[in-house]
Design a protein around this motif. Structure first.
Motif, PDB file in Angstrom:
ATOM      1  N   PRO A  88      -1.669 -27.225 -13.148  1.00 55.49           N
ATOM      2  CA  PRO A  88      -0.632 -27.339 -12.115  1.00 55.49           C
ATOM      3  C   PRO A  88       0.673 -27.894 -12.668  1.00 55.49           C
ATOM      4  O   PRO A  88       1.758 -27.415 -12.315  1.00 55.49           O
ATOM      5  CB  PRO A  88      -1.263 -28.295 -11.097  1.00 55.49           C
ATOM      6  CG  PRO A  88      -2.732 -28.089 -11.247  1.00 55.49           C
ATOM      7  CD  PRO A  88      -2.930 -27.870 -12.727  1.00 55.49           C
ATOM      8  N   ASP A  89       0.584 -28.886 -13.541  1.00 53.70           N
ATOM      9  CA  ASP A  89       1.796 -29.490 -14.092  1.00 53.70           C
ATOM     10  C   ASP A  89       2.579 -28.497 -14.935  1.00 53.70           C
ATOM     11  O   ASP A  89       3.813 -28.410 -14.839  1.00 53.70           O
ATOM     12  CB  ASP A  89       1.420 -30.713 -14.937  1.00 53.70           C
ATOM     13  CG  ASP A  89       2.634 -31.488 -15.412  1.00 53.70           C
ATOM     14  OD1 ASP A  89       3.400 -31.979 -14.555  1.00 53.70           O
ATOM     15  OD2 ASP A  89       2.828 -31.601 -16.640  1.00 53.70           O
ATOM     16  N   GLN A  90       1.879 -27.728 -15.750  1.00 53.32           N
ATOM     17  CA  GLN A  90       2.559 -26.741 -16.588  1.00 53.32           C
ATOM     18  C   GLN A  90       3.285 -25.709 -15.743  1.00 53.32           C
ATOM     19  O   GLN A  90       4.427 -25.339 -16.033  1.00 53.32           O
ATOM     20  CB  GLN A  90       1.553 -26.048 -17.514  1.00 53.32           C
ATOM     21  CG  GLN A  90       2.174 -24.997 -18.419  1.00 53.32           C
ATOM     22  CD  GLN A  90       1.185 -24.430 -19.421  1.00 53.32           C
ATOM     23  OE1 GLN A  90       0.150 -25.028 -19.692  1.00 53.32           O
ATOM     24  NE2 GLN A  90       1.500 -23.266 -19.969  1.00 53.32           N
ATOM     25  N   GLU A  91       2.636 -25.246 -14.683  1.00 52.79           N
ATOM     26  CA  GLU A  91       3.264 -24.223 -13.847  1.00 52.79           C
ATOM     27  C   GLU A  91       4.420 -24.777 -13.033  1.00 52.79           C
ATOM     28  O   GLU A  91       5.458 -24.131 -12.861  1.00 52.79           O
ATOM     29  CB  GLU A  91       2.223 -23.569 -12.942  1.00 52.79           C
ATOM     30  CG  GLU A  91       1.160 -22.803 -13.698  1.00 52.79           C
ATOM     31  CD  GLU A  91       1.742 -21.925 -14.799  1.00 52.79           C
ATOM     32  OE1 GLU A  91       2.609 -21.072 -14.495  1.00 52.79           O
ATOM     33  OE2 GLU A  91       1.338 -22.090 -15.967  1.00 52.79           O
ATOM     34  N   LEU A  92       4.277 -25.980 -12.534  1.00 49.05           N
ATOM     35  CA  LEU A  92       5.368 -26.577 -11.770  1.00 49.05           C
ATOM     36  C   LEU A  92       6.614 -26.725 -12.625  1.00 49.05           C
ATOM     37  O   LEU A  92       7.740 -26.570 -12.137  1.00 49.05           O
ATOM     38  CB  LEU A  92       4.939 -27.941 -11.222  1.00 49.05           C
ATOM     39  CG  LEU A  92       5.970 -28.675 -10.355  1.00 49.05           C
ATOM     40  CD1 LEU A  92       6.329 -27.859  -9.116  1.00 49.05           C
ATOM     41  CD2 LEU A  92       5.449 -30.040  -9.957  1.00 49.05           C
ATOM     42  N   ASN A  93       6.439 -26.972 -13.911  1.00 46.24           N
ATOM     43  CA  ASN A  93       7.571 -27.231 -14.793  1.00 46.24           C
ATOM     44  C   ASN A  93       8.088 -26.007 -15.531  1.00 46.24           C
ATOM     45  O   ASN A  93       9.182 -26.063 -16.097  1.00 46.24           O
ATOM     46  CB  ASN A  93       7.191 -28.314 -15.814  1.00 46.24           C
ATOM     47  CG  ASN A  93       7.110 -29.688 -15.193  1.00 46.24           C
ATOM     48  OD1 ASN A  93       8.118 -30.247 -14.773  1.00 46.24           O
ATOM     49  ND2 ASN A  93       5.915 -30.237 -15.107  1.00 46.24           N
TER      50      ASN A  93
END
Length: 214
Positions: free
Chosen positions: A199-204
């Motif tokens: 999730p963090d990779q996609e959000l950023n």
């Protein structure tokens, strides 16, 4: 601790995930095609399938459902909004392409209706209804194990297509915002195509999710 094996199957290289426990029982997610490859891995690892779970019922995720179901005498789980899709090429998408045969599978054995915790044998997972790519798309979160099976909801750097039957980009983005991004930021997301992400990779980095950073 659960183990995960991944196979890329069929003409669109759909990810099939085989998740096994310490007793060698396993769940098979999205057996999209090439049942012999699935059977070979099961035999090699000495696994015992106990269920098939579908993130959704597009043709590239269901092609080996009946072969695997009959080979191991296991039930198939599918969201109730797509209960007719397994047997109808016009819904599962196979009827859209002249180069493909019509995919007609038997009905699912278990229809999922609510977001809830599902237990099958020793496996315990949270089910999230994540429509947009298709009306009955679901994601399966194994929170204690730190991963989720998300189907075609989100990919590394992209999101699922929304130009098929009952697809909606607005609804898909809502599903991602409400069900995927709130997961632990470093949880591993295993998508229906391509490599895993978080999730963090996609959000950023995902250009489709810029709206959530404003």
């Amino acid at each position: 601790m659960l183990k995960i094996d991944q196979l890329e199957l069929g003409p669109i290289q759909t990810n099939c995930y085989i998740i096994s426990d310490d007793q060698k029982n396993c769940l098979i997610f999205d057996p999209g095609e090439e049942s012999k490859k699935i059977e070979a891995l099961v035999k090699k690892k000495n696994l015992k399938p106990i269920a098939i779970l579908l993130t959704h019922a597009h043709f590239d995720h269901i092609g080996a459902v009946d072969d695997i179901r009959e080979r191991y005498s296991v039930p198939v789980y599918l969201h109730h909004l797509e209960k007719d899709w397994l047997s109808r090429p016009n819904l599962n998408g196979s009827g859209k392409y002249a180069t493909l045969p019509d995919y007609r599978m038997k009905d699912a054995d278990v229809l999922l209706t609510d977001e809830k915790t599902l237990e099958i044998g020793s496996f315990k997972m949270d089910i999230f209804h994540t429509p947009g790519h298709s009306p009955g798309s679901v994601s399966f979160s194994f929170g204690k194990e730190g991963f989720a099976i998300v189907g075609d909801v989100i990919f590394r750097g992209s999101i699922g297509r929304t130009d098929l039957i009952d697809g909606s980009e607005k609804r898909l983005l809502q599903s991602i915002e409400e069900s995927i991004l709130p997961l632990p930021k470093h949880m591993i997301l295993y998508p229906g195509h391509g490599p895993e992400t978080t999730p963090d990779q996609e959000l950023n980095s995902n250009p489709f999710l810029k709206v959530f950073k404003q």
